[in-house]
Design a protein around this motif. Structure first.
Motif, PDB file in Angstrom:
ATOM      1  N   HIS A  59       0.830  -1.208   0.000  1.00 10.70           N
ATOM      2  CA  HIS A  59       0.000   0.000   0.000  1.00 10.70           C
ATOM      3  C   HIS A  59       0.868   1.264   0.000  1.00 10.70           C
ATOM      4  O   HIS A  59       0.498   2.256  -0.609  1.00 10.70           O
ATOM      5  N   THR A  60       2.007   1.195   0.685  1.00 14.85           N
ATOM      6  CA  THR A  60       2.914   2.347   0.671  1.00 14.85           C
ATOM      7  C   THR A  60       3.500   2.522  -0.725  1.00 14.85           C
ATOM      8  O   THR A  60       3.603   3.646  -1.226  1.00 14.85           O
ATOM      9  N   ALA A  61       3.877   1.405  -1.366  1.00  7.45           N
ATOM     10  CA  ALA A  61       4.435   1.475  -2.722  1.00  7.45           C
ATOM     11  C   ALA A  61       3.411   2.047  -3.696  1.00  7.45           C
ATOM     12  O   ALA A  61       3.750   2.856  -4.565  1.00  7.45           O
ATOM     13  N   GLN A  62       2.152   1.660  -3.540  1.00  2.00           N
ATOM     14  CA  GLN A  62       1.098   2.187  -4.421  1.00  2.00           C
ATOM     15  C   GLN A  62       0.926   3.686  -4.200  1.00  2.00           C
ATOM     16  O   GLN A  62       0.819   4.464  -5.142  1.00  2.00           O
ATOM     17  N   GLN A  63       0.940   4.055  -2.931  1.00  2.00           N
ATOM     18  CA  GLN A  63       0.787   5.461  -2.559  1.00  2.00           C
ATOM     19  C   GLN A  63       1.946   6.298  -3.123  1.00  2.00           C
ATOM     20  O   GLN A  63       1.738   7.351  -3.716  1.00  2.00           O
ATOM     21  N   LEU A  64       3.176   5.792  -2.951  1.00  2.00           N
ATOM     22  CA  LEU A  64       4.355   6.506  -3.463  1.00  2.00           C
ATOM     23  C   LEU A  64       4.335   6.562  -4.994  1.00  2.00           C
ATOM     24  O   LEU A  64       4.736   7.555  -5.589  1.00  2.00           O
ATOM     25  N   SER A  65       3.867   5.489  -5.621  1.00  2.00           N
ATOM     26  CA  SER A  65       3.817   5.460  -7.090  1.00  2.00           C
ATOM     27  C   SER A  65       2.842   6.508  -7.607  1.00  2.00           C
ATOM     28  O   SER A  65       3.103   7.166  -8.617  1.00  2.00           O
ATOM     29  N   GLU A  66       1.727   6.673  -6.904  1.00  2.00           N
ATOM     30  CA  GLU A  66       0.777   7.721  -7.289  1.00  2.00           C
ATOM     31  C   GLU A  66       1.454   9.093  -7.197  1.00  2.00           C
ATOM     32  O   GLU A  66       1.268   9.942  -8.050  1.00  2.00           O
TER      33      GLU A  66
END
Lengths: 122, 239
Positions: free
Chosen positions: B135-142
């Motif tokens: 979820h952190t990776a998705q958030q950072l990717s956004e």
């Protein structure tokens, strides 16, 4: 360093090879083992990637199309890992998560550096 | 008793009703309960500085409600708003993960609820919850994609009116509400802040918005802006 043996397809590219194009859906990620890659926006190279980085990572994580076109700037060696394989790799080797998070964080910092430069040049 | 700043406060993440709609928080109940044990809930008025560019990372802030602007300054002192963070976003994660100073400053632009997690606790939490890493990776990717959109605008736009058109189109696509009058944008930014988003001066923004109004491209009513002709804005964007 986490072993990618059995997951990645190693390839050597000359300078000028397009790895993926802006607007296309990601099919996997490229571990950049050596060389440099330009990331271009509408043909204008504004960012770059270097050995140790994973190309296409943020598109895979977010599900977005690639925002930029990745073109090798010098002879480069990449390890391509197909999308589902990469997700399996993360499940099997959770230690890779920290690397992934660090790389995305560094990419964001590079973007902000670029924005500072573009703003200063206005 | 009224809540501070009229915010609907949620102290327990596990009981949060909007958790499922949030990219980071939409995790299994076990992961969320673990999050509850390490976070500190705080309520902040508009204009609160959460962290400052160059400061050693203390931890991350989960923006539960409200909005915050992320800014950076060039060596010449020009301020640039790199992002308007919305509810559900995690602020300060990249600096916290890298252990390097914050690259941007974060300031609330509305009364906001934030859950703070100390750096050591956040790193331990990531180490023990692979789901939180995802979820952190998705958030950072956004965040990365948002930064790339800004780079595209700053680096490729030929004129300031093109930059402003890109910004308005971006707002239309993310949060614009279709009404009979046009696409309604809730703009809580001052002309100065809009200028800082597109790298220009307040005077230029005021002049351009007035120009757009004269050309019936948009209309302004209070804090709302209505895009009357989206195709007209699209024509202003060259690439």
């Amino acid at each position: 360093m986490i072993s990618l043996e059995g997951y990645e397809k190693i390839e050597t590219w000359p300078a000028g090879k397009v790895l993926f194009r802006e607007g296309t859906k990601p099919t996997g990620v490229y571990f950049l083992h050596s060389g440099d890659v330009n990331l271009s926006f509408s043909s204008k190279p504004l960012l770059s990637a270097h050995a140790g980085e994973i190309l296409g990572l943020t598109s895979v994580m977010s599900g977005h199309a690639h925002d930029s076109t990745a073109t090798t700037r010098s002879t480069s060696v990449t390890g391509f890992v197909e999308l589902n394989q990469f997700l399996r790799l993360l499940e099997e080797k959770p230690a890779l998560w920290l690397t992934v998070l660090r790389l995305i964080s560094s990419n964001i910092n590079q973007c902000w550096d670029c924005m500072r430069s573009l703003n200063a040049a206005r | 008793m009224p809540s501070p700043y009229n915010l609907e406060v949620e102290y327990n993440c596990s009981e949060c009703r909007v958790r499922a709609d949030r990219l980071f928080c939409n995790m299994s109940i076990g992961a969320v309960e673990a999050l509850d044990t390490v976070k500190f809930t705080g309520l902040y008025p508009k204009g609160s500085l959460l962290f400052v560019e160059g400061e050693e990372p203390r931890g991350v802030f989960i923006l539960c409600s409200g909005r915050a602007k992320l800014t950076t300054s060039s060596t010449e002192g020009k301020t640039l708003i790199v992002k308007i963070a919305e509810a559900g976003e995690v602020l300060g994660a990249s600096a916290t993960i890298l252990g390097k100073p914050y690259e941007v400053s974060a300031e609330t632009i509305e009364p906001s609820q934030l859950n703070f997690i100390k750096r050591d606790d956040f790193l331990k939490y990531l180490n023990t919850h692979a789901e939180a890493c995802l979820h952190t990776a998705q958030q950072l990717s956004e965040k990365y994609h948002s930064a790339q959109r800004e780079i595209r605008s700053l680096g490729l736009s030929q004129t300031t009116s093109e930059k402003l058109a890109r910004l308005l189109l971006d707002w239309c696509d993310r949060g614009g509400e279709q009404t009979t009058k046009g696409i309604r944008l809730k703009v809580l930014l001052t002309h100065e802040e809009i200028a800082q988003m597109i790298g220009t001066t307040r005077e230029t923004v005021t002049r351009l918005l007035s120009d757009f109004k004269k050309k019936k491209i948009l209309d302004v009513k209070g804090s709302s802006m209505f895009v009357l002709s989206k195709p007209h804005l699209e024509n202003l964007v060259s690439v």
